[in-house]
Design a protein around this motif. Sequence first.
Motif, PDB file in Angstrom:
ATOM      1  N   TYR A 147     -29.968  19.355 -40.228  1.00  0.00           N
ATOM      2  CA  TYR A 147     -30.914  18.646 -41.094  1.00  0.00           C
ATOM      3  C   TYR A 147     -30.774  17.164 -40.804  1.00  0.00           C
ATOM      4  CZ  TYR A 147     -32.442  16.623 -45.651  1.00  0.00           C
ATOM      5  OH  TYR A 147     -33.028  15.870 -46.645  1.00  0.00           O
ATOM      6  N   TRP A 148     -31.827  16.600 -40.184  1.00  0.00           N
ATOM      7  CA  TRP A 148     -31.851  15.171 -39.879  1.00  0.00           C
ATOM      8  C   TRP A 148     -32.587  14.460 -41.003  1.00  0.00           C
ATOM      9  CZ3 TRP A 148     -33.281  14.848 -33.919  1.00  0.00           C
ATOM     10  CH2 TRP A 148     -32.293  15.532 -33.197  1.00  0.00           C
ATOM     11  N   TYR A 149     -31.830  13.843 -41.848  1.00  0.00           N
ATOM     12  CA  TYR A 149     -32.338  13.191 -43.060  1.00  0.00           C
ATOM     13  C   TYR A 149     -33.112  11.929 -42.669  1.00  0.00           C
ATOM     14  CZ  TYR A 149     -31.761  10.968 -47.741  1.00  0.00           C
ATOM     15  OH  TYR A 149     -31.935  10.357 -48.956  1.00  0.00           O
ATOM     16  N   TYR A 150     -34.412  11.963 -42.908  1.00  0.00           N
ATOM     17  CA  TYR A 150     -35.303  10.862 -42.508  1.00  0.00           C
ATOM     18  C   TYR A 150     -35.148  10.523 -41.019  1.00  0.00           C
ATOM     19  CZ  TYR A 150     -36.415  10.041 -47.430  1.00  0.00           C
ATOM     20  OH  TYR A 150     -36.853  10.179 -48.736  1.00  0.00           O
ATOM     21  N   ASN A 151     -34.849  11.545 -40.222  1.00  0.00           N
ATOM     22  CA  ASN A 151     -34.680  11.364 -38.775  1.00  0.00           C
ATOM     23  C   ASN A 151     -33.622  10.307 -38.473  1.00  0.00           C
ATOM     24  OD1 ASN A 151     -35.325  11.920 -36.031  1.00  0.00           O
ATOM     25  ND2 ASN A 151     -36.571  10.060 -35.931  1.00  0.00           N
ATOM     26  N   SER A 152     -32.625  10.223 -39.336  1.00  0.00           N
ATOM     27  CA  SER A 152     -31.616   9.177 -39.182  1.00  0.00           C
ATOM     28  C   SER A 152     -30.200   9.712 -39.379  1.00  0.00           C
ATOM     29  CB  SER A 152     -31.884   8.040 -40.162  1.00  0.00           C
ATOM     30  OG  SER A 152     -30.891   7.062 -40.113  1.00  0.00           O
ATOM     31  N   LYS A 153     -29.899  10.173 -40.597  1.00  0.00           N
ATOM     32  CA  LYS A 153     -28.549  10.635 -40.913  1.00  0.00           C
ATOM     33  C   LYS A 153     -28.452  12.150 -40.775  1.00  0.00           C
ATOM     34  CE  LYS A 153     -27.692   6.853 -44.190  1.00  0.00           C
ATOM     35  NZ  LYS A 153     -27.358   6.518 -45.594  1.00  0.00           N
ATOM     36  N   LEU A 154     -27.225  12.593 -40.519  1.00  0.00           N
ATOM     37  CA  LEU A 154     -26.976  14.012 -40.302  1.00  0.00           C
ATOM     38  C   LEU A 154     -26.332  14.634 -41.535  1.00  0.00           C
ATOM     39  CD1 LEU A 154     -27.077  16.286 -38.142  1.00  0.00           C
ATOM     40  CD2 LEU A 154     -24.750  15.619 -37.501  1.00  0.00           C
ATOM     41  N   TYR A 155     -26.969  15.671 -42.062  1.00  0.00           N
ATOM     42  CA  TYR A 155     -26.410  16.394 -43.208  1.00  0.00           C
ATOM     43  C   TYR A 155     -25.097  17.056 -42.790  1.00  0.00           C
ATOM     44  CZ  TYR A 155     -26.165  19.712 -47.089  1.00  0.00           C
ATOM     45  OH  TYR A 155     -25.768  20.434 -48.184  1.00  0.00           O
ATOM     46  N   PRO A 156     -24.078  17.088 -43.653  1.00  0.00           N
ATOM     47  CA  PRO A 156     -24.082  16.706 -45.069  1.00  0.00           C
ATOM     48  C   PRO A 156     -23.705  15.250 -45.349  1.00  0.00           C
ATOM     49  CG  PRO A 156     -22.030  17.793 -44.550  1.00  0.00           C
ATOM     50  CD  PRO A 156     -22.831  17.797 -43.280  1.00  0.00           C
ATOM     51  N   ASP A 157     -23.461  14.469 -44.323  1.00  0.00           N
ATOM     52  CA  ASP A 157     -22.985  13.093 -44.543  1.00  0.00           C
ATOM     53  C   ASP A 157     -24.157  12.134 -44.672  1.00  0.00           C
ATOM     54  OD1 ASP A 157     -20.034  13.591 -44.164  1.00  0.00           O
ATOM     55  OD2 ASP A 157     -20.800  14.306 -42.247  1.00  0.00           O
ATOM     56  N   ILE A 158     -24.980  12.338 -45.708  1.00  0.00           N
ATOM     57  CA  ILE A 158     -26.198  11.532 -45.844  1.00  0.00           C
ATOM     58  C   ILE A 158     -26.184  10.625 -47.066  1.00  0.00           C
ATOM     59  CG2 ILE A 158     -27.626  13.195 -44.594  1.00  0.00           C
ATOM     60  CD1 ILE A 158     -28.620  14.257 -47.242  1.00  0.00           C
ATOM     61  N   MET A 159     -25.314  10.881 -48.013  1.00  0.00           N
ATOM     62  CA  MET A 159     -25.316  10.116 -49.252  1.00  0.00           C
ATOM     63  C   MET A 159     -24.221   9.054 -49.312  1.00  0.00           C
ATOM     64  SD  MET A 159     -27.904  11.072 -50.790  1.00  0.00           S
ATOM     65  CE  MET A 159     -29.064  12.406 -50.991  1.00  0.00           C
ATOM     66  N   ASP A 160     -23.257   9.163 -48.422  1.00  0.00           N
ATOM     67  CA  ASP A 160     -22.148   8.217 -48.429  1.00  0.00           C
ATOM     68  C   ASP A 160     -22.517   7.026 -47.551  1.00  0.00           C
ATOM     69  OD1 ASP A 160     -19.815   6.825 -48.447  1.00  0.00           O
ATOM     70  OD2 ASP A 160     -18.540   8.478 -47.765  1.00  0.00           O
ATOM     71  N   ASP A 161     -22.986   5.945 -48.172  1.00  0.00           N
ATOM     72  CA  ASP A 161     -23.395   4.773 -47.402  1.00  0.00           C
ATOM     73  C   ASP A 161     -22.215   4.058 -46.766  1.00  0.00           C
ATOM     74  OD1 ASP A 161     -26.109   5.100 -47.890  1.00  0.00           O
ATOM     75  OD2 ASP A 161     -26.021   4.007 -49.789  1.00  0.00           O
ATOM     76  N   ARG A 162     -21.013   4.360 -47.241  1.00  0.00           N
ATOM     77  CA  ARG A 162     -19.835   3.717 -46.670  1.00  0.00           C
ATOM     78  C   ARG A 162     -19.433   4.366 -45.352  1.00  0.00           C
ATOM     79  NH1 ARG A 162     -16.165   4.494 -51.841  1.00  0.00           N
ATOM     80  NH2 ARG A 162     -17.239   6.493 -51.600  1.00  0.00           N
ATOM     81  N   ASN A 163     -19.623   5.692 -45.260  1.00  0.00           N
ATOM     82  CA  ASN A 163     -19.236   6.405 -44.041  1.00  0.00           C
ATOM     83  C   ASN A 163     -20.343   7.370 -43.604  1.00  0.00           C
ATOM     84  OD1 ASN A 163     -16.331   5.505 -43.798  1.00  0.00           O
ATOM     85  ND2 ASN A 163     -16.310   6.376 -45.862  1.00  0.00           N
ATOM     86  N   PRO A 164     -21.529   6.861 -43.352  1.00  0.00           N
ATOM     87  CA  PRO A 164     -22.619   7.765 -42.953  1.00  0.00           C
ATOM     88  C   PRO A 164     -22.421   8.283 -41.530  1.00  0.00           C
ATOM     89  CG  PRO A 164     -23.329   5.495 -42.751  1.00  0.00           C
ATOM     90  CD  PRO A 164     -21.952   5.454 -43.358  1.00  0.00           C
ATOM     91  N   VAL A 165     -22.962   9.453 -41.266  1.00  0.00           N
ATOM     92  CA  VAL A 165     -22.960  10.006 -39.917  1.00  0.00           C
ATOM     93  C   VAL A 165     -24.404  10.019 -39.432  1.00  0.00           C
ATOM     94  CG1 VAL A 165     -22.480  12.023 -38.485  1.00  0.00           C
ATOM     95  CG2 VAL A 165     -20.911  11.412 -40.335  1.00  0.00           C
ATOM     96  N   TYR A 166     -24.669   9.281 -38.392  1.00  0.00           N
ATOM     97  CA  TYR A 166     -26.028   9.188 -37.879  1.00  0.00           C
ATOM     98  C   TYR A 166     -26.248  10.197 -36.762  1.00  0.00           C
ATOM     99  CZ  TYR A 166     -26.523   4.937 -40.597  1.00  0.00           C
ATOM    100  OH  TYR A 166     -26.577   4.038 -41.638  1.00  0.00           O
ATOM    101  N   VAL A 167     -27.489  10.633 -36.617  1.00  0.00           N
ATOM    102  CA  VAL A 167     -27.840  11.602 -35.586  1.00  0.00           C
ATOM    103  C   VAL A 167     -27.620  10.972 -34.210  1.00  0.00           C
ATOM    104  CG1 VAL A 167     -29.687  12.993 -34.604  1.00  0.00           C
ATOM    105  CG2 VAL A 167     -29.539  12.703 -37.095  1.00  0.00           C
ATOM    106  N   ASP A 168     -26.909  11.669 -33.377  1.00  0.00           N
ATOM    107  CA  ASP A 168     -26.698  11.216 -31.997  1.00  0.00           C
ATOM    108  C   ASP A 168     -27.905  11.679 -31.175  1.00  0.00           C
ATOM    109  OD1 ASP A 168     -25.890  10.542 -29.481  1.00  0.00           O
ATOM    110  OD2 ASP A 168     -24.181  11.923 -29.401  1.00  0.00           O
TER     111      ASP A 168
END
Length: 425
Positions: free
Chosen positions: A312-333
Amino acid sequence: MVFILLLLMLTLSAWQKEVNLLEESELHGFFKPAEPAPSLTSFAWPRWFSGEFQQQITANLENHIGFRKTLFRVQNEVDYRLFRIIHAQGFVQGKKGYIFEEDYIHEYLGRYFVGPVILDDKLQKLDKVSRVLGEAGIQFVLVFEPGKASFYPEHIPSRYQPHLRTESNYTYILRRSADLGIPTMNLNSYFLQMKDTTRYPLFPKYGMHWSIYGSVVAMDTLFRYVEAATATDLPAITISDVEVSYSMRWTDKDIGELLNLILPLQGEKLAYPRLDFDTTAPRKLSVLVIADSYYINIIHNCSGQLFKNHEYWYYNSKLYPDIMDDRNPVYVDKTNLKEKLLSFDMVLLMVSEINMHCGFWNFADEAYLAFHPDAPDPPWYPYQNSILTNREWFNYMVSKARTNNISTGDAIIRDAKFIYNSKNH
C-alpha cells in the motif's frame, strides 16, 4: 466576590502550570509547536519599540497558561453548542449536524476543476501504462472512491450554492477514462445506489471517510472485482457478527475529535462488523495499491490475510504500515520502478473525491516515465505537480485564477512556467 473568584482562577491556573494539578487530555488536530516559556532574555530596546518583544511575550504566555487545553475546549464547546461554530480549520457545519471537510464541497461543486489540459495529460499517460501492464498480464484498475459531499449533497450548507454545480475533476476523469478505455471501478456510484437501502450509514456524521461499515462494504465489492479480473479465488471472508452501537469508533469520529469539545457528540446508529478470514486457503496474488487515506480502513482489516504480497503506497509516497509516524516514515523506494510494477499481478490506483485534482500524486507521470524513459516531461512540469499536490498552494492558485478571471488550470500552468523561468534564467 467576583474579585475573589477571579483571583482563585488565576491562582489555580498558575499552580496547574507549575505542578500540573490535573492531567488534561491532549488536543486533537494540527498545532504549531509550542513556543518556549516566556523569558526576558530576548529583551532589547529595538524589539521593545517595534512591539516585537511584547507580541512574543504575549503569545508565549497564552501558550503556557495553566489549563490552556481545558479552556480551549470550553470555548469550542460553547461556540459549537450555542452557535454551531466550528474551530477546526478546513471543516464546516452542514445541515442536520453533518460536518464536512470543506475541500470535499469545492471538489464536488466543480470549483477545484483543473481543466482538460492537465487531466488529459495524466489520463493519456495512465492509459499507456495500463496497456503496457496489460500486455505483461498485469491487471490495472482506476478505482473511484466515494466522497462525503457527493454522498450527502442535501446536507451541504446553502451558502455554497450547491445548485450551481459545474464540471468537476471526478465527472471529467470518469468520462475521459471511459473514452480512453482505462479499466475503472466506481465505488462512488455504487455507494449512491445503496444510499436509500443500506441498513447502516455508509458515511458517518462526524467522520471525513467512509464509515467503518462502509469500508467493509467497499472491501467486499473491491475484492470480488479482483477475483473476477484475475480469475483467482481469494481466501473467503465472512462476517461473523455485527455490533451496532451509538458510540463512535476510530475514523467514524475523526472530524468529531478535531472539534476538541468537552462533552461527547450525539452519536448515531453505526455498525461494526467482525470479519473472519479463511487462514487455510492459499494466498496467490501479489497486489499493489496506490491510494489515499480511505484505504487505511481496508488494509487495517485484511493486511496479511488475502494476498501473497500486499503493498500500500500511501499517496504514492509512504509505505504502509509506516505512514503515520512523521518522525520515522518509510518512503516507497522507486528505484527500478518498472521492475517493481511488473512484479505485481494487479495494480489498483484508488482516489477519493477530495483528491481528484491531485493528478494521481504523480503516479501516472512516474510510471509512464519508467516505461518510456525517452519521453521526459517539460522542465517546468515538476512545479505544476507541486502545485497540484500541495493543498495550500493549490487553494491559493484557485483564488488567484478567480481574481484574474482565468481557469484554474491555466493559472497553474502559467505559474509553473514562471517559477521555472525565474529560477533558470
